[in-house]
Write a protein that holds these residues in place. Structure first.
Motif, PDB file in Angstrom:
ATOM      1  N   GLY A   4       3.737  95.568 137.741  1.00  0.00           N
ATOM      2  CA  GLY A   4       5.127  96.021 137.727  1.00  0.00           C
ATOM      3  C   GLY A   4       5.236  97.506 137.447  1.00  0.00           C
ATOM      4  N   PHE A   5       4.428  97.988 136.500  1.00  0.00           N
ATOM      5  CA  PHE A   5       4.427  99.420 136.201  1.00  0.00           C
ATOM      6  C   PHE A   5       3.961 100.223 137.413  1.00  0.00           C
ATOM      7  CE2 PHE A   5       3.834  98.466 131.438  1.00  0.00           C
ATOM      8  CZ  PHE A   5       5.184  98.642 131.194  1.00  0.00           C
ATOM      9  N   ALA A   6       2.935  99.713 138.102  1.00  0.00           N
ATOM     10  CA  ALA A   6       2.421 100.407 139.292  1.00  0.00           C
ATOM     11  C   ALA A   6       3.503 100.516 140.360  1.00  0.00           C
ATOM     12  CB  ALA A   6       1.196  99.679 139.836  1.00  0.00           C
ATOM     13  N   ALA A  63      -8.909 116.758 130.121  1.00  0.00           N
ATOM     14  CA  ALA A  63      -7.711 117.170 130.856  1.00  0.00           C
ATOM     15  C   ALA A  63      -6.777 116.002 131.167  1.00  0.00           C
ATOM     16  CB  ALA A  63      -8.107 117.870 132.159  1.00  0.00           C
ATOM     17  N   VAL A  64      -7.258 114.778 130.984  1.00  0.00           N
ATOM     18  CA  VAL A  64      -6.434 113.599 131.262  1.00  0.00           C
ATOM     19  C   VAL A  64      -5.554 113.302 130.055  1.00  0.00           C
ATOM     20  CG1 VAL A  64      -6.450 111.121 131.770  1.00  0.00           C
ATOM     21  CG2 VAL A  64      -8.123 112.630 132.860  1.00  0.00           C
ATOM     22  N   ASP A  65      -4.280 113.044 130.309  1.00  0.00           N
ATOM     23  CA  ASP A  65      -3.342 112.698 129.239  1.00  0.00           C
ATOM     24  C   ASP A  65      -3.186 111.181 129.156  1.00  0.00           C
ATOM     25  OD1 ASP A  65      -2.614 115.305 128.349  1.00  0.00           O
ATOM     26  OD2 ASP A  65      -1.397 115.552 130.143  1.00  0.00           O
ATOM     27  N   PHE A  66      -3.336 110.647 127.934  1.00  0.00           N
ATOM     28  CA  PHE A  66      -3.228 109.210 127.715  1.00  0.00           C
ATOM     29  C   PHE A  66      -1.920 108.896 126.993  1.00  0.00           C
ATOM     30  CE2 PHE A  66      -7.693 110.022 128.245  1.00  0.00           C
ATOM     31  CZ  PHE A  66      -8.171 108.913 128.935  1.00  0.00           C
ATOM     32  N   VAL A  67      -1.165 107.958 127.546  1.00  0.00           N
ATOM     33  CA  VAL A  67       0.069 107.479 126.925  1.00  0.00           C
ATOM     34  C   VAL A  67      -0.128 106.003 126.594  1.00  0.00           C
ATOM     35  CG1 VAL A  67       2.541 107.079 127.215  1.00  0.00           C
ATOM     36  CG2 VAL A  67       1.485 109.131 128.201  1.00  0.00           C
ATOM     37  N   MET A  68       0.073 105.645 125.343  1.00  0.00           N
ATOM     38  CA  MET A  68      -0.169 104.278 124.897  1.00  0.00           C
ATOM     39  C   MET A  68       1.072 103.405 125.119  1.00  0.00           C
ATOM     40  SD  MET A  68      -3.189 105.035 123.960  1.00  0.00           S
ATOM     41  CE  MET A  68      -3.757 103.435 123.364  1.00  0.00           C
ATOM     42  N   LEU A  69       0.819 102.155 125.492  1.00  0.00           N
ATOM     43  CA  LEU A  69       1.871 101.159 125.667  1.00  0.00           C
ATOM     44  C   LEU A  69       1.566  99.959 124.787  1.00  0.00           C
ATOM     45  CD1 LEU A  69       2.065 101.219 129.569  1.00  0.00           C
ATOM     46  CD2 LEU A  69       3.773 102.152 128.017  1.00  0.00           C
ATOM     47  N   THR A  70       2.576  99.445 124.103  1.00  0.00           N
ATOM     48  CA  THR A  70       2.342  98.294 123.250  1.00  0.00           C
ATOM     49  C   THR A  70       3.630  97.530 123.006  1.00  0.00           C
ATOM     50  OG1 THR A  70       1.395  97.554 121.145  1.00  0.00           O
ATOM     51  CG2 THR A  70       2.699  99.555 121.103  1.00  0.00           C
ATOM     52  N   MET A  71       3.496  96.319 122.523  1.00  0.00           N
ATOM     53  CA  MET A  71       4.651  95.531 122.102  1.00  0.00           C
ATOM     54  C   MET A  71       4.952  95.774 120.640  1.00  0.00           C
ATOM     55  SD  MET A  71       5.697  93.851 124.734  1.00  0.00           S
ATOM     56  CE  MET A  71       6.749  92.593 123.990  1.00  0.00           C
ATOM     57  N   PHE A  72       4.038  96.464 119.955  1.00  0.00           N
ATOM     58  CA  PHE A  72       4.143  96.598 118.517  1.00  0.00           C
ATOM     59  C   PHE A  72       4.547  98.015 118.117  1.00  0.00           C
ATOM     60  CE2 PHE A  72       2.379  92.497 117.801  1.00  0.00           C
ATOM     61  CZ  PHE A  72       1.459  92.312 118.818  1.00  0.00           C
ATOM     62  N   LEU A  91       6.882 101.760 123.898  1.00  0.00           N
ATOM     63  CA  LEU A  91       6.938 100.308 123.789  1.00  0.00           C
ATOM     64  C   LEU A  91       7.104  99.696 125.177  1.00  0.00           C
ATOM     65  CD1 LEU A  91       9.284  99.983 120.671  1.00  0.00           C
ATOM     66  CD2 LEU A  91       6.786  99.859 120.739  1.00  0.00           C
ATOM     67  N   LYS A  92       6.471  98.556 125.411  1.00  0.00           N
ATOM     68  CA  LYS A  92       6.585  97.902 126.703  1.00  0.00           C
ATOM     69  C   LYS A  92       8.024  97.493 127.012  1.00  0.00           C
ATOM     70  CE  LYS A  92       1.899  96.012 126.743  1.00  0.00           C
ATOM     71  NZ  LYS A  92       1.086  94.779 126.698  1.00  0.00           N
ATOM     72  N   SER A  93       8.828  97.370 125.984  1.00  0.00           N
ATOM     73  CA  SER A  93      10.227  97.001 126.185  1.00  0.00           C
ATOM     74  C   SER A  93      11.074  98.171 126.686  1.00  0.00           C
ATOM     75  CB  SER A  93      10.819  96.470 124.877  1.00  0.00           C
ATOM     76  OG  SER A  93      10.681  97.426 123.832  1.00  0.00           O
ATOM     77  N   ASP A  94      10.510  99.383 126.699  1.00  0.00           N
ATOM     78  CA  ASP A  94      11.245 100.531 127.222  1.00  0.00           C
ATOM     79  C   ASP A  94      11.551 100.325 128.707  1.00  0.00           C
ATOM     80  OD1 ASP A  94      11.319 101.953 124.824  1.00  0.00           O
ATOM     81  OD2 ASP A  94       9.396 102.927 125.203  1.00  0.00           O
ATOM     82  N   PRO A 115      12.100 106.048 120.605  1.00  0.00           N
ATOM     83  CA  PRO A 115      12.803 106.442 119.375  1.00  0.00           C
ATOM     84  C   PRO A 115      12.260 105.754 118.125  1.00  0.00           C
ATOM     85  CG  PRO A 115      14.369 106.112 121.151  1.00  0.00           C
ATOM     86  CD  PRO A 115      13.033 105.667 121.674  1.00  0.00           C
ATOM     87  N   GLU A 116      11.902 104.457 118.255  1.00  0.00           N
ATOM     88  CA  GLU A 116      11.380 103.730 117.096  1.00  0.00           C
ATOM     89  C   GLU A 116      10.060 104.337 116.614  1.00  0.00           C
ATOM     90  OE1 GLU A 116      13.207 100.569 119.895  1.00  0.00           O
ATOM     91  OE2 GLU A 116      12.132 102.466 120.057  1.00  0.00           O
ATOM     92  N   ILE A 117       9.219 104.741 117.584  1.00  0.00           N
ATOM     93  CA  ILE A 117       7.929 105.336 117.259  1.00  0.00           C
ATOM     94  C   ILE A 117       8.130 106.721 116.647  1.00  0.00           C
ATOM     95  CG2 ILE A 117       5.704 106.050 118.173  1.00  0.00           C
ATOM     96  CD1 ILE A 117       6.217 103.044 118.328  1.00  0.00           C
ATOM     97  N   ALA A 118       8.989 107.511 117.255  1.00  0.00           N
ATOM     98  CA  ALA A 118       9.246 108.864 116.757  1.00  0.00           C
ATOM     99  C   ALA A 118       9.740 108.829 115.313  1.00  0.00           C
ATOM    100  CB  ALA A 118      10.266 109.562 117.653  1.00  0.00           C
ATOM    101  N   ARG A 119      10.545 107.834 114.991  1.00  0.00           N
ATOM    102  CA  ARG A 119      11.055 107.723 113.623  1.00  0.00           C
ATOM    103  C   ARG A 119       9.916 107.501 112.633  1.00  0.00           C
ATOM    104  NH1 ARG A 119      15.798 107.091 111.048  1.00  0.00           N
ATOM    105  NH2 ARG A 119      15.823 105.881 109.120  1.00  0.00           N
ATOM    106  N   HIS A 120       8.960 106.635 112.989  1.00  0.00           N
ATOM    107  CA  HIS A 120       7.791 106.408 112.134  1.00  0.00           C
ATOM    108  C   HIS A 120       7.047 107.718 111.894  1.00  0.00           C
ATOM    109  CE1 HIS A 120       7.650 102.128 111.470  1.00  0.00           C
ATOM    110  NE2 HIS A 120       7.747 101.862 112.752  1.00  0.00           N
TER     111      HIS A 120
END
Length: 199
Positions: A4-6, A63-72, A91-94, A115-120
């Protein structure tokens, strides 16, 4: 979900998903042979975790940028991922709009976070960030402009903001940051900031 992301990415003009991997082991084998500009990495993978995968790949592909995805959204996972070299954490719910905007932010030199992650992250630094500590031997190797950029980077400014502050191009900022990472022997903003603050 991976498929789905692809599809979401491939529907956007100028974007293309060049590969998909179902495990960290497959990614470790495949990505170096066919690197992309950005990797969306699930933290929870069968076998090695996404954090372990980034730990192995980032030194090989700085040079590769990694963006993490999670439910947590728990704090330990956030900082494990950032220490591993990730530049963003979603978050995967984004929504798909948030995902595409995050990719654009990364290409502009930003570090997108839900936003939830940034707050942490903000709460963590508000309560625990120490004052800078001079004297690290690696820091002494930095030129004056590199020190200026590292200070702004550790202060949370994005690449474009650093460029505007110092009246230099974003490509020049990226070049300086690559040199900073090499001199400090780090692979991420989080690690460079830790060096700056003497952690």
């Amino acid at each position: 979900m991976r498929g789905g992301f692809a599809k979401i990415i491939n529907r956007v003009s100028g974007f293309r998903c060049i590969a998909e991997y179902g495990s960290a082991e497959a990614a470790i084998e495949g990505i170096p042979a066919n690197p992309s500009d950005i990797v969306l990495m699930d933290i929870n993978l069968p076998g090695l975790s996404g954090v372990d995968c980034v730990c192995k790949l980032k030194p090989l592909l700085p040079a590769v940028d990694f963006v993490m995805l999670t439910m947590f959204g728990d704090r330990d996972r956030i900082f494990d991922a950032l220490r591993a070299g990730a530049v963003g954490y979603l978050l995967k719910s984004d929504t798909s709009v948030v995902l595409i905007d995050a990719i654009r932010q990364v290409r502009a030199g930003g570090s997108p976070m839900s936003p939830e992650i940034a707050r942490h992250v903000i709460l963590y630094f508000r309560h625990s960030a120490p004052e800078p500590k001079p004297g690290d031997a690696a820091l002494e190797t930095l030129r004056e402009r590199e020190r200026e950029i590292l200070k702004l980077l550790a202060g949370g400014l994005q690449y474009r903001e650093i460029g505007s502050s110092l009246n230099i191009s974003i490509d020049t900022v990226r070049s300086h940051i690559r040199n900073i990472y090499e001199k400090l022997q780090v692979h991420s903003r989080a690690e460079a900031s830790a060096k700056f603050f003497g952690r």
